[in-house]
Motif scaffolding. Structure first.
Motif, PDB file in Angstrom:
ATOM      1  N   ARG A   1      34.769  81.650 127.262  1.00  0.00           N
ATOM      2  CA  ARG A   1      33.750  80.718 126.801  1.00  0.00           C
ATOM      3  C   ARG A   1      32.971  80.059 127.946  1.00  0.00           C
ATOM      4  O   ARG A   1      32.217  79.120 127.731  1.00  0.00           O
ATOM      5  CB  ARG A   1      34.370  79.635 125.912  1.00  0.00           C
ATOM      6  CG  ARG A   1      35.308  78.667 126.600  1.00  0.00           C
ATOM      7  CD  ARG A   1      35.875  77.710 125.574  1.00  0.00           C
ATOM      8  NE  ARG A   1      36.805  76.743 126.147  1.00  0.00           N
ATOM      9  CZ  ARG A   1      37.457  75.826 125.427  1.00  0.00           C
ATOM     10  NH1 ARG A   1      37.280  75.768 124.119  1.00  0.00           N
ATOM     11  NH2 ARG A   1      38.290  74.986 126.002  1.00  0.00           N
ATOM     12  N   THR A   2      33.148  80.545 129.165  1.00  0.00           N
ATOM     13  CA  THR A   2      32.385  80.009 130.292  1.00  0.00           C
ATOM     14  C   THR A   2      30.933  80.472 130.215  1.00  0.00           C
ATOM     15  O   THR A   2      30.628  81.507 129.623  1.00  0.00           O
ATOM     16  CB  THR A   2      32.971  80.476 131.633  1.00  0.00           C
ATOM     17  OG1 THR A   2      32.939  81.913 131.683  1.00  0.00           O
ATOM     18  CG2 THR A   2      34.401  79.988 131.813  1.00  0.00           C
ATOM     19  N   PRO A   3      30.015  79.725 130.841  1.00  0.00           N
ATOM     20  CA  PRO A   3      28.612  80.158 130.890  1.00  0.00           C
ATOM     21  C   PRO A   3      28.448  81.537 131.513  1.00  0.00           C
ATOM     22  O   PRO A   3      27.596  82.323 131.089  1.00  0.00           O
ATOM     23  CB  PRO A   3      27.943  79.075 131.754  1.00  0.00           C
ATOM     24  CG  PRO A   3      28.788  77.865 131.570  1.00  0.00           C
ATOM     25  CD  PRO A   3      30.201  78.380 131.443  1.00  0.00           C
TER      26      PRO A   3
ATOM     27  N   LYS B   1      26.748  84.666 129.671  1.00  0.00           N
ATOM     28  CA  LYS B   1      25.620  85.342 130.311  1.00  0.00           C
ATOM     29  C   LYS B   1      25.882  86.850 130.404  1.00  0.00           C
ATOM     30  O   LYS B   1      24.999  87.663 130.129  1.00  0.00           O
ATOM     31  CB  LYS B   1      25.413  84.764 131.714  1.00  0.00           C
ATOM     32  CG  LYS B   1      24.145  85.209 132.416  1.00  0.00           C
ATOM     33  CD  LYS B   1      24.123  84.735 133.867  1.00  0.00           C
ATOM     34  CE  LYS B   1      24.341  83.233 133.968  1.00  0.00           C
ATOM     35  NZ  LYS B   1      24.360  82.776 135.401  1.00  0.00           N
ATOM     36  N   ASN B   2      27.109  87.224 130.789  1.00  0.00           N
ATOM     37  CA  ASN B   2      27.458  88.645 130.879  1.00  0.00           C
ATOM     38  C   ASN B   2      27.350  89.329 129.520  1.00  0.00           C
ATOM     39  O   ASN B   2      26.839  90.456 129.418  1.00  0.00           O
ATOM     40  CB  ASN B   2      28.881  88.799 131.419  1.00  0.00           C
ATOM     41  CG  ASN B   2      28.990  88.419 132.879  1.00  0.00           C
ATOM     42  OD1 ASN B   2      27.983  88.354 133.584  1.00  0.00           O
ATOM     43  ND2 ASN B   2      30.203  88.162 133.339  1.00  0.00           N
TER      44      ASN B   2
ATOM     45  N   MET C   1      33.941  86.266 121.695  1.00  0.00           N
ATOM     46  CA  MET C   1      35.029  85.555 122.349  1.00  0.00           C
ATOM     47  C   MET C   1      36.267  85.513 121.458  1.00  0.00           C
ATOM     48  O   MET C   1      37.382  85.803 121.895  1.00  0.00           O
ATOM     49  CB  MET C   1      34.589  84.138 122.706  1.00  0.00           C
ATOM     50  CG  MET C   1      35.675  83.300 123.364  1.00  0.00           C
ATOM     51  SD  MET C   1      35.287  81.542 123.388  1.00  0.00           S
ATOM     52  CE  MET C   1      35.692  81.105 121.690  1.00  0.00           C
ATOM     53  N   LEU C   2      36.062  85.167 120.199  1.00  0.00           N
ATOM     54  CA  LEU C   2      37.189  85.059 119.272  1.00  0.00           C
ATOM     55  C   LEU C   2      37.855  86.407 119.043  1.00  0.00           C
ATOM     56  O   LEU C   2      39.086  86.499 118.957  1.00  0.00           O
ATOM     57  CB  LEU C   2      36.712  84.467 117.948  1.00  0.00           C
ATOM     58  CG  LEU C   2      36.225  83.016 118.003  1.00  0.00           C
ATOM     59  CD1 LEU C   2      35.620  82.615 116.662  1.00  0.00           C
ATOM     60  CD2 LEU C   2      37.359  82.080 118.380  1.00  0.00           C
ATOM     61  N   ASP C   3      37.053  87.460 118.965  1.00  0.00           N
ATOM     62  CA  ASP C   3      37.600  88.799 118.719  1.00  0.00           C
ATOM     63  C   ASP C   3      38.348  89.336 119.932  1.00  0.00           C
ATOM     64  O   ASP C   3      39.467  89.853 119.815  1.00  0.00           O
ATOM     65  CB  ASP C   3      36.481  89.777 118.343  1.00  0.00           C
ATOM     66  CG  ASP C   3      35.905  89.500 116.966  1.00  0.00           C
ATOM     67  OD1 ASP C   3      36.600  88.833 116.176  1.00  0.00           O
ATOM     68  OD2 ASP C   3      34.773  89.927 116.682  1.00  0.00           O
ATOM     69  N   PHE C   4      37.743  89.220 121.113  1.00  0.00           N
ATOM     70  CA  PHE C   4      38.334  89.816 122.313  1.00  0.00           C
ATOM     71  C   PHE C   4      39.482  88.985 122.871  1.00  0.00           C
ATOM     72  O   PHE C   4      40.344  89.508 123.576  1.00  0.00           O
ATOM     73  CB  PHE C   4      37.270  90.014 123.392  1.00  0.00           C
ATOM     74  CG  PHE C   4      37.772  90.757 124.592  1.00  0.00           C
ATOM     75  CD1 PHE C   4      38.111  92.101 124.502  1.00  0.00           C
ATOM     76  CD2 PHE C   4      37.933  90.104 125.805  1.00  0.00           C
ATOM     77  CE1 PHE C   4      38.598  92.788 125.608  1.00  0.00           C
ATOM     78  CE2 PHE C   4      38.418  90.777 126.915  1.00  0.00           C
ATOM     79  CZ  PHE C   4      38.747  92.125 126.819  1.00  0.00           C
ATOM     80  N   SER C   5      39.507  87.690 122.559  1.00  0.00           N
ATOM     81  CA  SER C   5      40.533  86.824 123.124  1.00  0.00           C
ATOM     82  C   SER C   5      41.942  87.291 122.759  1.00  0.00           C
ATOM     83  O   SER C   5      42.879  87.168 123.566  1.00  0.00           O
ATOM     84  CB  SER C   5      40.327  85.378 122.668  1.00  0.00           C
ATOM     85  OG  SER C   5      40.451  85.277 121.255  1.00  0.00           O
TER      86      SER C   5
ATOM     87  N   PRO D   1      36.705  79.505 136.292  1.00  0.00           N
ATOM     88  CA  PRO D   1      37.974  79.406 137.028  1.00  0.00           C
ATOM     89  C   PRO D   1      38.834  80.664 137.050  1.00  0.00           C
ATOM     90  O   PRO D   1      39.775  80.738 137.855  1.00  0.00           O
ATOM     91  CB  PRO D   1      38.697  78.281 136.283  1.00  0.00           C
ATOM     92  CG  PRO D   1      38.189  78.371 134.878  1.00  0.00           C
ATOM     93  CD  PRO D   1      36.736  78.758 135.023  1.00  0.00           C
ATOM     94  N   TYR D   2      38.546  81.624 136.200  1.00  0.00           N
ATOM     95  CA  TYR D   2      39.347  82.862 136.138  1.00  0.00           C
ATOM     96  C   TYR D   2      38.867  83.792 137.250  1.00  0.00           C
ATOM     97  O   TYR D   2      37.780  84.354 137.177  1.00  0.00           O
ATOM     98  CB  TYR D   2      39.174  83.487 134.761  1.00  0.00           C
ATOM     99  CG  TYR D   2      39.924  84.771 134.518  1.00  0.00           C
ATOM    100  CD1 TYR D   2      41.242  84.764 134.065  1.00  0.00           C
ATOM    101  CD2 TYR D   2      39.304  86.009 134.697  1.00  0.00           C
ATOM    102  CE1 TYR D   2      41.919  85.947 133.808  1.00  0.00           C
ATOM    103  CE2 TYR D   2      39.969  87.193 134.441  1.00  0.00           C
ATOM    104  CZ  TYR D   2      41.275  87.156 134.003  1.00  0.00           C
ATOM    105  OH  TYR D   2      41.954  88.333 133.736  1.00  0.00           O
ATOM    106  N   CYS D   3      39.670  83.942 138.288  1.00  0.00           N
ATOM    107  CA  CYS D   3      39.282  84.730 139.462  1.00  0.00           C
ATOM    108  C   CYS D   3      40.104  86.020 139.533  1.00  0.00           C
ATOM    109  O   CYS D   3      41.265  86.040 139.138  1.00  0.00           O
ATOM    110  CB  CYS D   3      39.501  83.934 140.737  1.00  0.00           C
ATOM    111  SG  CYS D   3      38.775  82.283 140.702  1.00  0.00           S
ATOM    112  N   MET D   4      39.489  87.062 140.093  1.00  0.00           N
ATOM    113  CA  MET D   4      40.161  88.349 140.173  1.00  0.00           C
ATOM    114  C   MET D   4      40.003  88.979 141.554  1.00  0.00           C
ATOM    115  O   MET D   4      38.954  88.864 142.183  1.00  0.00           O
ATOM    116  CB  MET D   4      39.597  89.302 139.115  1.00  0.00           C
ATOM    117  CG  MET D   4      39.879  88.892 137.689  1.00  0.00           C
ATOM    118  SD  MET D   4      39.038  89.949 136.469  1.00  0.00           S
ATOM    119  CE  MET D   4      37.381  89.230 136.526  1.00  0.00           C
TER     120      MET D   4
END
Length: 225
Positions: free
Chosen positions: A42-44, A48-49, A108-112, A141-144
């Motif tokens: 749910r981040t901007p 955007k992606n 978001m709800l489906d893929f989560s 905040p989710y970094c990879m």
């Protein structure tokens, strides 16, 4: 929105367990993975992606349909000027596409759920910052970081990366390799600094440090690159 609020309520219970250095059950790992998946999706940046993906797909389909009609001579009712205008619009993609916010929320709800399952099957490491050190957070905040075996051409996916997620200024979660391990580990100030640089590099527009000195130091490092 009720579903999102119930996910957010998971956070305080899990942080309390972490502060008490309690082990996580399988269901605790699922709950924390659920929270992270929602926070990430749910981040901007993710909105955007998703919007860019929908817009690109929409324009490619329109371009294909227009080209097929043109090649089959189905534009005979249009003047040359109108056809040129249509070519400029569809082939050169000179038009805007608006993606309803509800579509990105639905994604978001489906893929989560899928993302939660994949994340919860990783090894969990809770890193604790040393004294006088703290983790920052951001609006993304989710970094990879790619695993060493991941191909250069591949993107940043759930499977081929090590995941980092700041939980509080004191704790950060690391997810790596499929497995059921759960452990706590203390890290020194140098390691915290390196992780903060990673978090800073993944931010979209906003950084959330607890003190301005830390923010200034990160900005200085970023400017020197």
């Amino acid at each position: 929105m009720g579903q999102i609020k119930s996910v957010d309520s998971l956070y305080s219970r899990l942080i309390k367990k972490i502060e008490e250095k309690e082990p996580f059950t399988k269901y605790d790992k699922i709950d924390l993975s659920t929270f992270i998946a929602y926070q990430h999706l749910r981040t901007p940046t993710q909105r955007k992606n998703y919007n860019n993906m929908v817009i690109s797909s929409h324009k490619q389909i329109n371009k294909l349909v227009f080209s097929m009609k043109k090649n089959k001579g189905q534009l005979m009712d249009y003047t040359d000027n109108e056809i040129e205008s249509l070519i400029d619009t569809f082939i050169n993609e000179k038009y805007d596409v608006e993606v309803p916010k509800e579509r990105s929320l639905g994604f978001m709800l489906d893929f989560s759920k899928k993302m939660t399952t994949m994340l919860s099957n990783h090894n969990f490491i809770i890193l604790e910052a040393s004294k006088r050190a703290e983790f920052i957070s951001s609006d993304n905040p989710y970094c990879m970081v790619k695993e060493k075996w991941s191909e250069n051409w591949s993107g940043f996916g759930v499977v081929n990366t090590i995941k980092f997620f700041p939980l509080t200024p004191k704790y950060l979660l690391v997810l790596n390799d499929p497995g059921d391990k759960f452990e706590y580990m203390k890290v020194n100030k140098s390691d915290v600094r390196s992780l903060n640089r990673l978090i800073f590099s993944w931010a979209d527009r906003l950084i959330f440090p607890r003190n301005i000195t830390l923010l200034d130091s990160l900005i200085d490092v970023h400017r020197k690159k």
